[in-house]
Design a protein around this motif. Structure first.
Motif, short mmCIF file in Angstrom:
data_model
loop_
_atom_site.label_atom_id
_atom_site.label_comp_id
_atom_site.label_asym_id
_atom_site.label_seq_id
_atom_site.Cartn_x
_atom_site.Cartn_y
_atom_site.Cartn_z
N PHE A 71 -14.73 1.68 21.07
CA PHE A 71 -13.75 1.19 22.27
C PHE A 71 -14.34 0.17 22.89
N GLN A 72 -15.71 -0.06 22.96
CA GLN A 72 -16.14 -1.25 23.57
C GLN A 72 -15.88 -2.50 22.74
N GLN A 73 -16.14 -2.26 21.47
CA GLN A 73 -15.69 -3.64 20.56
C GLN A 73 -14.08 -3.73 20.42
N ALA A 74 -13.31 -2.94 20.66
CA ALA A 74 -12.02 -3.14 20.73
C ALA A 74 -11.55 -3.69 21.96
N ALA A 102 -9.71 -7.20 22.17
CA ALA A 102 -8.48 -7.35 22.95
C ALA A 102 -8.63 -8.55 24.14
N GLN A 103 -9.80 -8.54 24.73
CA GLN A 103 -10.08 -9.75 25.67
C GLN A 103 -10.12 -11.20 25.07
N SER A 104 -10.50 -11.31 23.93
CA SER A 104 -10.68 -12.35 23.31
C SER A 104 -9.09 -12.77 22.63
N LEU A 105 -8.01 -12.26 22.79
CA LEU A 105 -6.79 -12.45 22.19
C LEU A 105 -5.87 -13.22 23.15
N VAL A 151 -3.79 -2.64 27.60
CA VAL A 151 -4.53 -2.35 26.38
C VAL A 151 -6.27 -2.39 26.92
N THR A 152 -6.40 -3.24 27.70
CA THR A 152 -7.74 -3.48 28.05
C THR A 152 -8.32 -2.39 28.96
N ASP A 153 -7.26 -1.85 29.95
CA ASP A 153 -7.81 -0.76 30.78
C ASP A 153 -7.77 0.67 30.04
N GLY A 154 -6.93 0.68 28.93
CA GLY A 154 -6.94 2.06 28.10
C GLY A 154 -8.27 2.02 27.18
N CYS A 155 -8.78 0.66 26.69
CA CYS A 155 -10.15 0.76 26.13
C CYS A 155 -11.40 0.95 26.76
N THR A 156 -11.13 0.42 28.16
CA THR A 156 -12.32 0.65 29.09
C THR A 156 -12.46 2.14 29.46
N ALA A 157 -11.08 2.86 29.63
CA ALA A 157 -11.22 4.21 30.10
C ALA A 157 -11.68 5.13 28.74
#
Length: 156
Positions: free
Chosen positions: A79-82, A86-89, A115-121
């Motif tokens: 999730f951290q990698q995702a 996502a933040q680099s896109l 997307v970033t909120d979901g990955c963080t969660a």
């Protein structure tokens, strides 16, 4: 040559397998249909007692809890990698043009934030699960050690 980026799904679930076997074609109209599945049994078998410990006893495998925690750590890292991917896109201000750019940009920003909120969660949930599994295993190890010491003293 452009570098291929992994999708979020690939980061979380691994690479997608290649195409599978080709499904059988549908039977032509008017042909016989397959037979219906057999009916369920009249009664389901009653499960027997567990193989060890007898009824009312639970055997805890702290190694299994620790392995599950390690798996959860791996998922948290995915999730951290995702999240990093996502933040680099992020797209530039003019990526959507001028005319409808603001409308598209607002929707894009909202989707990117979700997307970033979901990955963080997801990362936080997996890390929390891993911590809880380790804490449970540690607690069980401590309790088992105390019981063993108590039993040893009682035997003396």
């Amino acid at each position: 040559m452009a570098q291929r980026r992994s999708s979020i799904d690939e980061l979380l679930n691994g690479p997608t397998p290649g195409p599978g076997p080709t499904p059988e074609p549908a039977p032509p109209p008017g042909s016989a249909s397959p037979p219906p599945p057999p009916p369920p049994p009249q009664s389901w078998p009653t499960p027997g007692p567990p193989p060890t410990g007898g009824p009312g006893h639970i055997k805890y495998e702290t190694a299994a809890l620790r392995a599950f925690a390690q798996t959860s750590d791996g998922r948290a890292a995915s999730f951290q990698q995702a999240l990093h991917e996502a933040q680099s896109l992020k797209l530039g201000c003019n990526a959507f043009g001028v005319m409808f750019g603001q409308l598209c940009r607002t929707a894009y920003d909202q989707q990117a934030q979700e997307v970033t909120d979901g990955c963080t969660a997801g990362q936080q949930a997996m890390a929390s699960i891993a911590g809880a599994m380790r804490a449970s295993a540690d607690h069980m190890d401590t309790a088992n050690h105390a019981i063993e010491q108590s039993a040893t003293r009682a035997v003396r």
